[in-house]
Design a protein around this motif. Structure first.
Motif, PDB file in Angstrom:
ATOM      1  N   ILE A  35       0.862  -1.177   0.000  1.00 51.12           N
ATOM      2  CA  ILE A  35       0.000   0.000   0.000  1.00 51.12           C
ATOM      3  C   ILE A  35       0.896   1.224   0.000  1.00 51.12           C
ATOM      4  O   ILE A  35       1.882   1.284   0.746  1.00 51.12           O
ATOM      5  CB  ILE A  35      -0.896   0.048   1.259  1.00 51.12           C
ATOM      6  CG1 ILE A  35      -1.911  -1.069   1.236  1.00 51.12           C
ATOM      7  CG2 ILE A  35      -1.615   1.391   1.360  1.00 51.12           C
ATOM      8  CD1 ILE A  35      -2.801  -1.108   2.456  1.00 51.12           C
ATOM      9  N   ILE A  36       0.549   2.208  -0.860  1.00 52.62           N
ATOM     10  CA  ILE A  36       1.232   3.500  -0.813  1.00 52.62           C
ATOM     11  C   ILE A  36       0.199   4.585  -0.599  1.00 52.62           C
ATOM     12  O   ILE A  36      -0.951   4.412  -1.002  1.00 52.62           O
ATOM     13  CB  ILE A  36       2.063   3.778  -2.088  1.00 52.62           C
ATOM     14  CG1 ILE A  36       1.203   3.693  -3.354  1.00 52.62           C
ATOM     15  CG2 ILE A  36       3.263   2.882  -2.151  1.00 52.62           C
ATOM     16  CD1 ILE A  36       1.908   4.139  -4.619  1.00 52.62           C
ATOM     17  N   PRO A  37       0.544   5.682   0.048  1.00 47.43           N
ATOM     18  CA  PRO A  37       1.857   5.966   0.623  1.00 47.43           C
ATOM     19  C   PRO A  37       2.129   5.125   1.876  1.00 47.43           C
ATOM     20  O   PRO A  37       1.222   4.607   2.493  1.00 47.43           O
ATOM     21  CB  PRO A  37       1.782   7.453   0.969  1.00 47.43           C
ATOM     22  CG  PRO A  37       0.337   7.765   1.106  1.00 47.43           C
ATOM     23  CD  PRO A  37      -0.393   6.786   0.224  1.00 47.43           C
ATOM     24  N   GLY A  38       3.391   5.001   2.177  1.00 50.93           N
ATOM     25  CA  GLY A  38       3.814   4.300   3.377  1.00 50.93           C
ATOM     26  C   GLY A  38       4.586   3.018   3.107  1.00 50.93           C
ATOM     27  O   GLY A  38       5.488   2.670   3.840  1.00 50.93           O
ATOM     28  N   GLY A  39       4.211   2.296   2.060  1.00 46.59           N
ATOM     29  CA  GLY A  39       4.955   1.095   1.706  1.00 46.59           C
ATOM     30  C   GLY A  39       4.677  -0.114   2.564  1.00 46.59           C
ATOM     31  O   GLY A  39       5.522  -1.009   2.662  1.00 46.59           O
ATOM     32  N   GLU A  40       3.486  -0.205   3.158  1.00 50.14           N
ATOM     33  CA  GLU A  40       3.147  -1.363   3.988  1.00 50.14           C
ATOM     34  C   GLU A  40       2.993  -2.611   3.110  1.00 50.14           C
ATOM     35  O   GLU A  40       2.272  -2.596   2.116  1.00 50.14           O
ATOM     36  CB  GLU A  40       1.846  -1.100   4.742  1.00 50.14           C
ATOM     37  CG  GLU A  40       1.388  -2.255   5.588  1.00 50.14           C
ATOM     38  CD  GLU A  40       0.025  -2.006   6.227  1.00 50.14           C
ATOM     39  OE1 GLU A  40      -0.547  -2.993   6.715  1.00 50.14           O
ATOM     40  OE2 GLU A  40      -0.447  -0.859   6.239  1.00 50.14           O
ATOM     41  N   LEU A  41       3.665  -3.676   3.496  1.00 45.77           N
ATOM     42  CA  LEU A  41       3.573  -4.947   2.775  1.00 45.77           C
ATOM     43  C   LEU A  41       2.249  -5.615   3.126  1.00 45.77           C
ATOM     44  O   LEU A  41       1.942  -5.836   4.295  1.00 45.77           O
ATOM     45  CB  LEU A  41       4.742  -5.865   3.157  1.00 45.77           C
ATOM     46  CG  LEU A  41       4.745  -7.261   2.532  1.00 45.77           C
ATOM     47  CD1 LEU A  41       4.880  -7.184   1.016  1.00 45.77           C
ATOM     48  CD2 LEU A  41       5.860  -8.097   3.133  1.00 45.77           C
ATOM     49  N   ILE A  42       1.451  -5.935   2.103  1.00 43.52           N
ATOM     50  CA  ILE A  42       0.161  -6.593   2.293  1.00 43.52           C
ATOM     51  C   ILE A  42       0.295  -8.100   2.127  1.00 43.52           C
ATOM     52  O   ILE A  42      -0.265  -8.866   2.889  1.00 43.52           O
ATOM     53  CB  ILE A  42      -0.877  -6.063   1.271  1.00 43.52           C
ATOM     54  CG1 ILE A  42      -1.072  -4.565   1.429  1.00 43.52           C
ATOM     55  CG2 ILE A  42      -2.204  -6.789   1.390  1.00 43.52           C
ATOM     56  CD1 ILE A  42      -1.572  -4.148   2.778  1.00 43.52           C
ATOM     57  N   TYR A  58      13.192   0.313  -3.815  1.00 37.36           N
ATOM     58  CA  TYR A  58      12.641   0.903  -5.042  1.00 37.36           C
ATOM     59  C   TYR A  58      11.346   1.651  -4.732  1.00 37.36           C
ATOM     60  O   TYR A  58      11.147   2.784  -5.176  1.00 37.36           O
ATOM     61  CB  TYR A  58      12.378  -0.190  -6.074  1.00 37.36           C
ATOM     62  CG  TYR A  58      11.659   0.316  -7.291  1.00 37.36           C
ATOM     63  CD1 TYR A  58      12.360   0.902  -8.333  1.00 37.36           C
ATOM     64  CD2 TYR A  58      10.275   0.230  -7.391  1.00 37.36           C
ATOM     65  CE1 TYR A  58      11.706   1.398  -9.453  1.00 37.36           C
ATOM     66  CE2 TYR A  58       9.611   0.721  -8.501  1.00 37.36           C
ATOM     67  CZ  TYR A  58      10.321   1.298  -9.521  1.00 37.36           C
ATOM     68  OH  TYR A  58       9.670   1.790 -10.613  1.00 37.36           O
ATOM     69  N   LEU A  59      10.472   1.021  -3.975  1.00 32.38           N
ATOM     70  CA  LEU A  59       9.183   1.624  -3.651  1.00 32.38           C
ATOM     71  C   LEU A  59       9.359   2.924  -2.870  1.00 32.38           C
ATOM     72  O   LEU A  59       8.651   3.907  -3.126  1.00 32.38           O
ATOM     73  CB  LEU A  59       8.335   0.631  -2.851  1.00 32.38           C
ATOM     74  CG  LEU A  59       6.890   1.008  -2.607  1.00 32.38           C
ATOM     75  CD1 LEU A  59       6.140   1.171  -3.914  1.00 32.38           C
ATOM     76  CD2 LEU A  59       6.211  -0.050  -1.746  1.00 32.38           C
ATOM     77  N   GLU A  60      10.297   2.932  -1.934  1.00 34.04           N
ATOM     78  CA  GLU A  60      10.583   4.145  -1.168  1.00 34.04           C
ATOM     79  C   GLU A  60      10.977   5.302  -2.077  1.00 34.04           C
ATOM     80  O   GLU A  60      10.511   6.425  -1.915  1.00 34.04           O
ATOM     81  CB  GLU A  60      11.734   3.868  -0.184  1.00 34.04           C
ATOM     82  CG  GLU A  60      11.447   4.291   1.230  1.00 34.04           C
ATOM     83  CD  GLU A  60      12.608   3.901   2.126  1.00 34.04           C
ATOM     84  OE1 GLU A  60      13.643   4.599   2.086  1.00 34.04           O
ATOM     85  OE2 GLU A  60      12.468   2.899   2.853  1.00 34.04           O
ATOM     86  N   CYS A  61      11.826   5.015  -3.044  1.00 33.56           N
ATOM     87  CA  CYS A  61      12.312   6.052  -3.962  1.00 33.56           C
ATOM     88  C   CYS A  61      11.240   6.497  -4.955  1.00 33.56           C
ATOM     89  O   CYS A  61      11.229   7.653  -5.372  1.00 33.56           O
ATOM     90  CB  CYS A  61      13.532   5.547  -4.734  1.00 33.56           C
ATOM     91  SG  CYS A  61      14.980   5.263  -3.722  1.00 33.56           S
ATOM     92  N   GLU A  62      10.371   5.600  -5.347  1.00 31.10           N
ATOM     93  CA  GLU A  62       9.434   5.862  -6.437  1.00 31.10           C
ATOM     94  C   GLU A  62       7.979   6.033  -6.016  1.00 31.10           C
ATOM     95  O   GLU A  62       7.120   6.238  -6.868  1.00 31.10           O
ATOM     96  CB  GLU A  62       9.517   4.727  -7.467  1.00 31.10           C
ATOM     97  CG  GLU A  62      10.868   4.583  -8.109  1.00 31.10           C
ATOM     98  CD  GLU A  62      11.277   5.799  -8.919  1.00 31.10           C
ATOM     99  OE1 GLU A  62      10.405   6.472  -9.507  1.00 31.10           O
ATOM    100  OE2 GLU A  62      12.496   6.085  -8.960  1.00 31.10           O
ATOM    101  N   LEU A  66       4.668   6.813  -8.370  1.00 29.16           N
ATOM    102  CA  LEU A  66       3.682   5.744  -8.489  1.00 29.16           C
ATOM    103  C   LEU A  66       2.313   6.214  -8.010  1.00 29.16           C
ATOM    104  O   LEU A  66       1.285   5.913  -8.617  1.00 29.16           O
ATOM    105  CB  LEU A  66       4.117   4.506  -7.707  1.00 29.16           C
ATOM    106  CG  LEU A  66       5.318   3.752  -8.264  1.00 29.16           C
ATOM    107  CD1 LEU A  66       5.819   2.714  -7.262  1.00 29.16           C
ATOM    108  CD2 LEU A  66       4.983   3.090  -9.595  1.00 29.16           C
ATOM    109  N   PHE A  67       2.282   6.995  -6.921  1.00 30.16           N
ATOM    110  CA  PHE A  67       1.011   7.502  -6.403  1.00 30.16           C
ATOM    111  C   PHE A  67       0.408   8.506  -7.384  1.00 30.16           C
ATOM    112  O   PHE A  67      -0.805   8.523  -7.601  1.00 30.16           O
ATOM    113  CB  PHE A  67       1.184   8.125  -5.011  1.00 30.16           C
ATOM    114  CG  PHE A  67      -0.118   8.298  -4.289  1.00 30.16           C
ATOM    115  CD1 PHE A  67      -0.791   7.209  -3.762  1.00 30.16           C
ATOM    116  CD2 PHE A  67      -0.685   9.547  -4.140  1.00 30.16           C
ATOM    117  CE1 PHE A  67      -2.011   7.368  -3.098  1.00 30.16           C
ATOM    118  CE2 PHE A  67      -1.894   9.720  -3.483  1.00 30.16           C
ATOM    119  CZ  PHE A  67      -2.555   8.615  -2.965  1.00 30.16           C
ATOM    120  N   GLN A  68       1.257   9.322  -8.002  1.00 28.87           N
ATOM    121  CA  GLN A  68       0.772  10.260  -9.018  1.00 28.87           C
ATOM    122  C   GLN A  68       0.164   9.495 -10.191  1.00 28.87           C
ATOM    123  O   GLN A  68      -0.896   9.861 -10.700  1.00 28.87           O
ATOM    124  CB  GLN A  68       1.902  11.170  -9.501  1.00 28.87           C
ATOM    125  CG  GLN A  68       1.462  12.221 -10.490  1.00 28.87           C
ATOM    126  CD  GLN A  68       0.403  13.162  -9.942  1.00 28.87           C
ATOM    127  OE1 GLN A  68       0.472  13.586  -8.789  1.00 28.87           O
ATOM    128  NE2 GLN A  68      -0.579  13.481 -10.742  1.00 28.87           N
TER     129      GLN A  68
END
Length: 78
Positions: A35-42, A58-62, A66-68
């Motif tokens: 889940i973004i924002p936050g990057g929680e692993l589901i 990668y997710l932290e940087c992007e 990705l949310f946009q």
């Protein structure tokens, strides 16, 4: 990250009071959803800890881009 990795982003949705998007990473036999924002692993099926660390980095940087992208996706209601 694996060059054969595919990334899918959902349209923005509500999770309680928060606006979120789901990001799915897949390769030949593994998948992980965040889940973004936050990057929680589901969920994680098949990625080891090292691979997950690379995906999370990668997710932290992007996650902003990705949310946009998720905000620009249209949702179809049937």
């Amino acid at each position: 990250m694996n060059s054969e990795m595919k990334i899918n982003v959902s349209p923005v949705t509500r999770l309680g009071a928060k606006r979120v998007a789901y990001v799915l990473f897949t390769d030949k036999s593994s998948s992980a959803e965040f889940i973004i924002p936050g990057g929680e692993l589901i969920s994680n099926k098949g990625f080891d800890e090292k691979e997950l660390a690379e995906i999370k980095e990668y997710l932290e940087c992007e996650q902003d881009s990705l949310f946009q992208e998720a905000k620009e996706l249209k949702t179809t209601v049937y």
